[in-house]
Design a protein around this motif. Structure first.
Motif, PDB file in Angstrom:
ATOM      1  N   TYR A 147       0.828  -1.211   0.000  1.00  0.00           N
ATOM      2  CA  TYR A 147       0.000   0.000   0.000  1.00  0.00           C
ATOM      3  C   TYR A 147       0.857   1.253   0.000  1.00  0.00           C
ATOM      4  O   TYR A 147       0.600   2.204  -0.743  1.00  0.00           O
ATOM      5  CB  TYR A 147      -0.918  -0.013   1.219  1.00  0.00           C
ATOM      6  CG  TYR A 147      -1.775   1.230   1.352  1.00  0.00           C
ATOM      7  CD1 TYR A 147      -2.759   1.527   0.412  1.00  0.00           C
ATOM      8  CD2 TYR A 147      -1.596   2.102   2.419  1.00  0.00           C
ATOM      9  CE1 TYR A 147      -3.547   2.664   0.532  1.00  0.00           C
ATOM     10  CE2 TYR A 147      -2.383   3.237   2.553  1.00  0.00           C
ATOM     11  CZ  TYR A 147      -3.362   3.514   1.607  1.00  0.00           C
ATOM     12  OH  TYR A 147      -4.136   4.652   1.735  1.00  0.00           O
ATOM     13  N   ARG A 148       1.893   1.265   0.825  1.00  0.00           N
ATOM     14  CA  ARG A 148       2.759   2.444   0.893  1.00  0.00           C
ATOM     15  C   ARG A 148       3.521   2.645  -0.416  1.00  0.00           C
ATOM     16  O   ARG A 148       3.728   3.777  -0.859  1.00  0.00           O
ATOM     17  CB  ARG A 148       3.726   2.311   2.072  1.00  0.00           C
ATOM     18  CG  ARG A 148       3.043   2.483   3.425  1.00  0.00           C
ATOM     19  CD  ARG A 148       4.016   2.316   4.577  1.00  0.00           C
ATOM     20  NE  ARG A 148       5.149   3.231   4.484  1.00  0.00           N
ATOM     21  CZ  ARG A 148       5.120   4.502   4.852  1.00  0.00           C
ATOM     22  NH1 ARG A 148       4.000   5.025   5.322  1.00  0.00           N
ATOM     23  NH2 ARG A 148       6.197   5.256   4.757  1.00  0.00           N
ATOM     24  N   LEU A 149       3.940   1.565  -1.041  1.00  0.00           N
ATOM     25  CA  LEU A 149       4.637   1.677  -2.326  1.00  0.00           C
ATOM     26  C   LEU A 149       3.714   2.230  -3.409  1.00  0.00           C
ATOM     27  O   LEU A 149       4.156   2.956  -4.302  1.00  0.00           O
ATOM     28  CB  LEU A 149       5.173   0.311  -2.756  1.00  0.00           C
ATOM     29  CG  LEU A 149       6.346  -0.249  -1.952  1.00  0.00           C
ATOM     30  CD1 LEU A 149       6.615  -1.691  -2.353  1.00  0.00           C
ATOM     31  CD2 LEU A 149       7.600   0.601  -2.143  1.00  0.00           C
ATOM     32  N   GLN A 150       2.437   1.886  -3.344  1.00  0.00           N
ATOM     33  CA  GLN A 150       1.486   2.366  -4.337  1.00  0.00           C
ATOM     34  C   GLN A 150       1.066   3.807  -4.067  1.00  0.00           C
ATOM     35  O   GLN A 150       0.830   4.582  -4.998  1.00  0.00           O
ATOM     36  CB  GLN A 150       0.248   1.459  -4.344  1.00  0.00           C
ATOM     37  CG  GLN A 150      -0.824   1.857  -5.346  1.00  0.00           C
ATOM     38  CD  GLN A 150      -0.350   1.771  -6.785  1.00  0.00           C
ATOM     39  OE1 GLN A 150       0.543   0.991  -7.103  1.00  0.00           O
ATOM     40  NE2 GLN A 150      -0.935   2.572  -7.656  1.00  0.00           N
ATOM     41  N   ILE A 205       7.016   9.112  -7.144  1.00  0.00           N
ATOM     42  CA  ILE A 205       8.059  10.013  -7.644  1.00  0.00           C
ATOM     43  C   ILE A 205       7.600  10.434  -9.032  1.00  0.00           C
ATOM     44  O   ILE A 205       7.587   9.620  -9.961  1.00  0.00           O
ATOM     45  CB  ILE A 205       9.432   9.331  -7.713  1.00  0.00           C
ATOM     46  CG1 ILE A 205       9.857   8.833  -6.332  1.00  0.00           C
ATOM     47  CG2 ILE A 205      10.479  10.286  -8.265  1.00  0.00           C
ATOM     48  CD1 ILE A 205      11.158   8.052  -6.343  1.00  0.00           C
ATOM     49  N   GLY A 206       7.187  11.680  -9.152  1.00  0.00           N
ATOM     50  CA  GLY A 206       6.589  12.105 -10.411  1.00  0.00           C
ATOM     51  C   GLY A 206       5.264  11.387 -10.619  1.00  0.00           C
ATOM     52  O   GLY A 206       4.482  11.200  -9.686  1.00  0.00           O
ATOM     53  N   PRO A 207       5.000  10.914 -11.836  1.00  0.00           N
ATOM     54  CA  PRO A 207       3.714  10.253 -12.100  1.00  0.00           C
ATOM     55  C   PRO A 207       3.690   8.772 -11.751  1.00  0.00           C
ATOM     56  O   PRO A 207       2.650   8.132 -11.845  1.00  0.00           O
ATOM     57  CB  PRO A 207       3.548  10.439 -13.614  1.00  0.00           C
ATOM     58  CG  PRO A 207       4.954  10.430 -14.134  1.00  0.00           C
ATOM     59  CD  PRO A 207       5.794  11.095 -13.067  1.00  0.00           C
ATOM     60  N   LEU A 208       4.839   8.218 -11.351  1.00  0.00           N
ATOM     61  CA  LEU A 208       4.953   6.773 -11.184  1.00  0.00           C
ATOM     62  C   LEU A 208       5.037   6.397  -9.708  1.00  0.00           C
ATOM     63  O   LEU A 208       5.731   7.048  -8.924  1.00  0.00           O
ATOM     64  CB  LEU A 208       6.196   6.265 -11.914  1.00  0.00           C
ATOM     65  CG  LEU A 208       6.266   4.771 -12.250  1.00  0.00           C
ATOM     66  CD1 LEU A 208       5.133   4.380 -13.183  1.00  0.00           C
ATOM     67  CD2 LEU A 208       7.613   4.446 -12.885  1.00  0.00           C
ATOM     68  N   TRP A 259      10.960   6.781   2.164  1.00  0.00           N
ATOM     69  CA  TRP A 259      12.358   6.670   1.734  1.00  0.00           C
ATOM     70  C   TRP A 259      12.909   8.016   1.262  1.00  0.00           C
ATOM     71  O   TRP A 259      13.736   8.089   0.357  1.00  0.00           O
ATOM     72  CB  TRP A 259      12.508   5.611   0.652  1.00  0.00           C
ATOM     73  CG  TRP A 259      12.123   4.237   1.111  1.00  0.00           C
ATOM     74  CD1 TRP A 259      11.958   3.819   2.405  1.00  0.00           C
ATOM     75  CD2 TRP A 259      11.832   3.107   0.296  1.00  0.00           C
ATOM     76  NE1 TRP A 259      11.582   2.507   2.449  1.00  0.00           N
ATOM     77  CE2 TRP A 259      11.499   2.033   1.168  1.00  0.00           C
ATOM     78  CE3 TRP A 259      11.815   2.884  -1.076  1.00  0.00           C
ATOM     79  CZ2 TRP A 259      11.161   0.773   0.709  1.00  0.00           C
ATOM     80  CZ3 TRP A 259      11.476   1.621  -1.543  1.00  0.00           C
ATOM     81  CH2 TRP A 259      11.160   0.579  -0.663  1.00  0.00           C
ATOM     82  N   LEU A 260      12.402   9.101   1.832  1.00  0.00           N
ATOM     83  CA  LEU A 260      12.873  10.472   1.618  1.00  0.00           C
ATOM     84  C   LEU A 260      12.578  11.032   0.223  1.00  0.00           C
ATOM     85  O   LEU A 260      12.464  12.246   0.048  1.00  0.00           O
ATOM     86  CB  LEU A 260      14.387  10.575   1.877  1.00  0.00           C
ATOM     87  CG  LEU A 260      14.854  10.214   3.289  1.00  0.00           C
ATOM     88  CD1 LEU A 260      16.367  10.317   3.386  1.00  0.00           C
ATOM     89  CD2 LEU A 260      14.193  11.100   4.329  1.00  0.00           C
ATOM     90  N   VAL A 261      12.425  10.189  -0.773  1.00  0.00           N
ATOM     91  CA  VAL A 261      12.330  10.684  -2.150  1.00  0.00           C
ATOM     92  C   VAL A 261      10.905  10.650  -2.704  1.00  0.00           C
ATOM     93  O   VAL A 261      10.610  11.325  -3.691  1.00  0.00           O
ATOM     94  CB  VAL A 261      13.249   9.869  -3.085  1.00  0.00           C
ATOM     95  CG1 VAL A 261      14.704  10.092  -2.726  1.00  0.00           C
ATOM     96  CG2 VAL A 261      12.907   8.383  -3.033  1.00  0.00           C
TER      97      VAL A 261
END
Length: 243
Positions: free
Chosen positions: A12-15, A19-22, A145-147
């Motif tokens: 869920y967190r990854l989705q 970063i930008g549109p991805l 992850w800061l980014v």
């Protein structure tokens, strides 16, 4: 400890963070493919990028697999457990009108005409004097992850409105999202919304499901007693309350 719950939360967190549109979960795989392909296209075969490309690709495939496998389940697993309601104390303190009870909400939340799906959002549950139930969740901006950042469109207050007359069923159980499962209620209900058009107002009826997880069984019992009271059931020990 629930390993699968931890993977669901990671997916869920990854989705949700981008970063930008991805979505963040796709970037390691994309970066690995670029590191593998660009030297070939530019004839830079002397540059030793393949170890980094291979490592990023392996990590990327793993993260994409986690994200895609967690998505069909809505990034949660609800495990019905009737024992959570089997020992409901008759003197459980009732929820007073307008009292706010801390919960985590999973499901479709809305504000104005926008409707978004959130998982384990920090929220408050309240019952108005009219007996309408409201879930109020404040979604903050967050980083991973800061980014990577969550969407600005998600930030702010989101709501779910549950009319007691439209509740179809209530189940007790445990919600897996993270390493530690939490006591939870699964509430199925009908949501009726009025959408104003140019010429006339249209009523839209949809079947909704919202999960409310709590920190301890006492809070779960208070929520269950509050909801079952509106359902008009005499037996508050039922873990499943069909209407």
């Amino acid at each position: 400890m629930s390993l699968w719950g931890g993977l669901l939360k990671l997916g869920y967190r990854l989705q949700r963070h981008r970063i930008g549109p991805l979505a963040l979960g796709y970037w390691p795989l994309l970066t690995g493919l670029l590191l593998a392909g660009i030297p070939c296209l530019l004839n830079l075969n002397r540059v030793p990028t393949w170890p980094y490309a291979l490592a990023l690709s392996v990590v990327g495939v793993a993260l994409v697999s986690i994200t895609l496998s967690a998505r069909p389940a809505g990034y949660i697993r609800f495990e019905q457990d009737e024992s959570l309601a089997a020992h409901l104390h008759p003197d459980v303190p009732p929820i007073e009108p307008d009292e706010k009870v801390s919960v985590r909400a999973t499901g479709i939340l809305e504000v104005r005409t926008e409707r978004h799906y959130f998982v384990e959002a920090e929220a408050n549950f309240a019952t108005m004097e009219t007996r309408e139930h409201i879930v109020m969740a404040r979604i903050p901006l967050s980083r991973m992850w800061l980014v990577a950042r969550s969407s600005k469109d998600d930030a702010g207050w989101w709501y779910a409105f549950v009319n007691p007359a439209h509740i179809r069923s209530i189940q007790t159980g445990r919600l897996h999202h993270g390493l530690r499962p939490r006591p939870a209620l699964k509430i199925e209900y009908q949501r009726r919304r009025l959408i104003e058009g140019k010429k006339k107002t249209k009523e839209i009826i949809s079947d909704e499901t919202i999960y409310l997880s709590v920190a301890n069984p006492l809070t779960l019992h208070r929520l269950l007693e509050n909801l079952v009271r509106d359902a008009g059931r005499q037996d508050k020990r039922q873990q499943y309350v069909p209407l």
